[in-house]
Design a protein around this motif. Structure first.
Motif, short mmCIF file in Angstrom:
data_model
loop_
_atom_site.label_atom_id
_atom_site.label_comp_id
_atom_site.label_asym_id
_atom_site.label_seq_id
_atom_site.Cartn_x
_atom_site.Cartn_y
_atom_site.Cartn_z
N ALA A 4 0.84 -1.20 0.00
CA ALA A 4 0.00 0.00 0.00
C ALA A 4 0.88 1.25 0.00
CB ALA A 4 -0.90 -0.02 1.23
N HIS A 5 0.33 2.31 -0.53
CA HIS A 5 1.07 3.56 -0.65
C HIS A 5 1.59 4.04 0.71
CE1 HIS A 5 2.10 7.58 -2.01
NE2 HIS A 5 1.37 8.07 -1.03
N HIS A 6 0.68 3.99 1.73
CA HIS A 6 1.09 4.56 3.03
C HIS A 6 2.15 3.70 3.71
CE1 HIS A 6 -2.20 1.80 4.26
NE2 HIS A 6 -1.42 1.60 5.29
N THR A 7 2.18 2.38 3.40
CA THR A 7 3.23 1.53 3.95
C THR A 7 4.59 1.98 3.45
OG1 THR A 7 1.61 -0.22 3.58
CG2 THR A 7 3.79 -0.89 4.38
N LEU A 8 4.63 2.24 2.15
CA LEU A 8 5.88 2.67 1.51
C LEU A 8 6.34 4.02 2.08
CD1 LEU A 8 7.39 1.15 -0.67
CD2 LEU A 8 6.42 2.71 -2.36
N VAL A 9 5.38 4.93 2.26
CA VAL A 9 5.71 6.25 2.81
C VAL A 9 6.28 6.10 4.21
CG1 VAL A 9 4.79 8.50 3.46
CG2 VAL A 9 3.93 7.36 1.43
N ALA A 10 5.61 5.26 5.05
CA ALA A 10 6.08 5.08 6.43
C ALA A 10 7.49 4.49 6.44
CB ALA A 10 5.10 4.16 7.17
N PHE A 11 7.74 3.53 5.55
CA PHE A 11 9.06 2.91 5.48
C PHE A 11 10.12 3.93 5.08
CE2 PHE A 11 12.30 0.58 3.04
CZ PHE A 11 12.73 -0.29 4.04
N ALA A 12 9.78 4.73 4.03
CA ALA A 12 10.75 5.71 3.55
C ALA A 12 11.06 6.75 4.62
CB ALA A 12 10.21 6.40 2.28
N LYS A 13 10.02 7.14 5.38
CA LYS A 13 10.22 8.21 6.35
C LYS A 13 10.92 7.75 7.61
CE LYS A 13 6.58 11.35 4.90
NZ LYS A 13 5.23 11.86 5.16
N SER A 14 10.86 6.46 7.91
CA SER A 14 11.52 5.98 9.13
C SER A 14 12.88 5.36 8.80
CB SER A 14 10.63 4.96 9.84
OG SER A 14 10.30 3.92 8.93
N PHE A 15 12.85 4.21 8.18
CA PHE A 15 14.09 3.50 7.88
C PHE A 15 14.99 4.33 6.97
CE2 PHE A 15 16.55 0.63 5.18
CZ PHE A 15 17.25 -0.05 6.15
N GLY A 16 14.36 4.99 5.97
CA GLY A 16 15.13 5.78 5.01
C GLY A 16 16.01 6.81 5.68
N LEU A 17 15.42 7.51 6.65
CA LEU A 17 16.16 8.56 7.36
C LEU A 17 17.36 7.97 8.08
CD1 LEU A 17 16.33 11.49 8.41
CD2 LEU A 17 14.96 10.73 10.34
N PHE A 18 17.11 6.86 8.81
CA PHE A 18 18.18 6.35 9.67
C PHE A 18 19.31 5.70 8.87
CE2 PHE A 18 14.60 6.59 12.66
CZ PHE A 18 15.17 7.52 13.51
N TYR A 19 18.95 5.02 7.78
CA TYR A 19 20.05 4.37 7.07
C TYR A 19 20.91 5.40 6.35
CZ TYR A 19 19.13 3.98 1.99
OH TYR A 19 19.01 4.21 0.66
N LEU A 20 20.28 6.52 5.91
CA LEU A 20 21.09 7.57 5.29
C LEU A 20 22.00 8.23 6.31
CD1 LEU A 20 18.76 9.27 2.70
CD2 LEU A 20 21.07 8.47 2.33
N LEU A 21 21.47 8.46 7.52
CA LEU A 21 22.29 9.05 8.57
C LEU A 21 23.45 8.12 8.92
CD1 LEU A 21 19.65 10.63 10.99
CD2 LEU A 21 21.36 11.83 9.62
N ALA A 22 23.15 6.83 8.98
CA ALA A 22 24.19 5.87 9.33
C ALA A 22 25.27 5.84 8.25
CB ALA A 22 23.57 4.48 9.50
N MET A 23 24.84 5.84 6.98
CA MET A 23 25.83 5.81 5.90
C MET A 23 26.69 7.07 5.91
SD MET A 23 24.48 3.82 2.58
CE MET A 23 23.19 4.88 2.03
N ALA A 24 26.03 8.22 6.16
CA ALA A 24 26.77 9.47 6.22
C ALA A 24 27.81 9.41 7.35
CB ALA A 24 25.81 10.63 6.41
N ALA A 25 27.40 8.85 8.50
CA ALA A 25 28.32 8.77 9.63
C ALA A 25 29.52 7.89 9.29
CB ALA A 25 27.59 8.22 10.86
N VAL A 26 29.26 6.75 8.65
CA VAL A 26 30.36 5.85 8.28
C VAL A 26 31.32 6.54 7.33
CG1 VAL A 26 30.91 3.70 7.07
CG2 VAL A 26 29.01 3.76 8.70
N ALA A 27 30.77 7.23 6.31
CA ALA A 27 31.63 7.90 5.33
C ALA A 27 32.46 8.99 5.99
CB ALA A 27 30.78 8.49 4.20
#
Lengths: 56, 548
Positions: A4-27
């Motif tokens: 469902a659309h809202h599932t994808l949005v929720a995933f992008a807004k939660s997991f998406g944020l944290f994995y980008l922050l984590a990757m930025a921190a590693v780099a």
């Protein structure tokens, strides 16, 4: 399997944020780690004065 | 060139070319059976393979190269790639300038279908991006990966397969547009069979790069290789996903995209913007991070910054594509996501531009005296300018004014001419004397002339498009007292005319610069190295010409 659309949005807004922050921190950690400094300096210097021959 | 290949490599080349010729024959027969335009492409593949085959046969009985070749780098494919890139530059820029004049004077199609705007325009974009840019990237990447790894290419067949195979793809693409073959995806116009061929070529390219890196001397991989690798790897992913399609028939050129509606649009612009990111940015940053410090004789200002910039560009660009679809059926949050990442992209982009300029800080006398280095410096400035502009234009409310206007065209050309072409010309002028073992380019004066032609052309082009784009955008959104549009679309067309003429003149200067560059490179190659070069030096000023 229907995502469902809202599932994808929720995933992008939660997991998406944290994995980008984590990757930025590693780099950032990799780039700024004091132990890497000499290796980076050497890499930057080595291309300037190279012997024009392959080592193998 | 063939004499540099071992006998088994010559045999492998012939086997590949014979298979390709048979495929061409089958395509031609299948296309002819259905009177499909694929027939023409079948003959193109057949003639191309037979032509290259004749070339290989001609050198087949020459003696094998001696084992001493292994003690030096393998530069023949780089040399060929640079010459081919310059030929594509002249072709692509000529078509581009034709299109520019066509927009000012619509009769310039001369009543032919093949020369209509819709066919010339992709011939221009493919010619300059894939023909000129792609060949320059392949040629310089072979040069850079060997030098930075201190390793010779692992074999001599693969680089030729990549270079020649890639150019077959470019020829299929451009000839297809003139014939009316297109899948109507911007920057991904070639049809399914050309796309499959490019996948084969590109995977070979990736494997070749990895094999060379595996033979490297230093454990650390120099940052230019990261950028080149990102270019190769991500372009492979983008190309495969965006071109997923089902052919209407295996005996015909037409195919249908796997995606439809807004999903198709999103996939296309995820591809389209990342083509800008990884084809037109990452690869050329690889060029910049090698040739600029090398030419300036100074290590890059901050190696750390180059790494942070690299990861910033690879993380952020992936999400920016949806800014091409503001105010469309695409969900609002996806548009906002694209906009936000586009604005954040300014950070890694300016890190790269600043890193280049700070490397030159303290060596401005070299920039003043050496037009080659000045090409690279100006490229870094235009990179900084156009990435700022890009982030700005991705903001939804700015995009409301700029989208569908010439402002976009101006932005693209600030990037393509100001950044991509200038860094490429600078790198080519640096690498040509090294590759052909000449002391310097045939004529530093002509490098200087090319620099000013290119800069003037770019400035005229970009300023014309900024003016016309903003006027267009404003005319389209001006309402009168009764709440209807003040100007008709035709009114805005008439207002554009002087800017279109100015743009075409700017493009012409840029094209003339590229032709001057071709002549200079050709004369550098033809001029014998050593003694005769020295007598010429006595006649010419010893130093490079100053700017004035």
């Amino acid at each position: 399997m229907d995502i469902a659309h809202h599932t994808l949005v929720a995933f992008a807004k939660s997991f998406g944020l944290f994995y980008l922050l984590a990757m930025a921190a590693v780099a950032l950690l990799y780039a700024c780690w004091p132990g890497n400094r000499s290796r980076f300096d050497k890499a930057a210097r080595d291309i300037i004065e190279d012997e024009d021959k392959p080592w193998r | 060139m063939v004499s540099g290949l071992t006998i088994s490599e010559r045999q492998r080349s012939m086997a590949v070319l014979i298979v390709l010729a048979v495929i061409g024959l089958v395509m031609a027969a299948a296309g002819a059976n259905r009177a499909d335009p694929m027939q023409a492409h079948g003959f193109l593949v057949l003639l191309f393979s037979l032509g290259v085959l004749c070339f290989v046969l001609n050198g087949y009985f020459e003696p094998e190269p001696s084992a001493t070749r292994l003690t030096s780098y393998y530069d023949d494919p780089s040399k060929a790639g640079i010459v081919i890139a310059m030929l594509w530059a002249v072709f692509g820029m000529f078509i581009g300038d034709w299109v520019a004049w066509l927009l000012a004077f619509p009769d310039m199609t001369f009543d032919a279908a093949w020369s209509s705007f819709g066919r010339l325009r992709p011939a221009h974009t493919t010619g300059v991006i894939f023909g000129f840019g792609g060949n320059a990237l392949i040629a310089t990447s072979f040069h850079v990966m060997q030098r930075t790894s201190r390793a010779r290419l692992p074999d001599q067949f693969s680089p030729w397969f990549v270079l020649i195979g890639y150019n077959l793809f470019c020829l299929l693409a451009v000839s297809g547009y003139f014939l009316g073959i297109t899948q109507s995806k911007e920057y991904a116009e070639p049809e399914w069979y050309a796309d499959i061929w490019l996948v084969i070529v590109w995977v070979t390219y990736l494997v070749l790069y990895l094999r060379t890196l595996a033979r490297r001397k230093e454990p650390h991989i120099y940052v230019a290789n990261w950028y080149y690798l990102a270019f190769i790897l991500v372009v492979a992913i983008l190309h495969v996903v965006n071109n997923l399609a089902v052919p209407a028939s295996f005996a015909g050129a037409k195919s249908y995209s796997l995606f439809s509606g807004v999903q198709d649009a999103m996939t296309q612009w995820w591809y389209g913007h990342n083509a800008v990111a990884f084809f037109l940015t990452a690869g050329f940053l690889g060029m910049m991070y090698y040739y600029l410090p090398k030419r300036a004789g100074r290590p890059i200002y901050s190696y750390r910054m180059s790494i942070i910039g690299f990861w910033g560009i690879t993380f952020f660009y992936m999400w920016a594509g949806s800014h091409h679809l503001h105010y469309t059926a695409l969900p609002q949050w996806v548009q906002t996501l694209g906009m936000t990442f586009s604005v954040m992209l300014l950070v890694p982009s300016w890190i790269a531009a600043a890193n280049a300029l700070l490397t030159l800080n303290g060596a401005w006398d070299k920039v003043r005296d050496d037009a080659t280095l000045r090409f690279m410096m100006m490229a870094a400035i235009f990179y900084g300018l156009s990435t700022f502009e890009g982030s700005f234009m991705a903001i939804r409310s700015v995009n409301a004014l700029s989208h569908y206007t010439d402002w976009t065209i101006g932005h693209v050309h600030a990037g393509a001419m100001g950044w991509v072409a200038l860094i490429t010309f600078g790198s080519i002028y640096a690498v040509v004397p090294w590759l052909w073992k000449r002391e310097r380019m045939y004529s530093p004066v002509l490098v200087e002339a090319h620099f000013w032609l290119a800069l003037a052309g770019t400035l005229i082009y970009v300023f014309a498009m900024w003016n016309s784009g903003i006027i267009q955008g404003l005319m389209w959104r001006t309402y009168n007292d009764s709440g209807t549009l003040t100007y008709s679309f035709l009114d805005s067309m008439v207002a554009m005319h002087p800017y279109y003429v100015a743009r075409a003149i700017g493009g012409l200067l840029f094209l003339i610069g590229a032709i001057v560059g071709c002549y200079n490179i050709w004369m550098t190659i033809r001029r014998p190295s050593g003694a005769s070069a020295l007598t010429d030096d006595a006649l010419l000023p010893a130093n490079l010409q100053p700017a004035e």
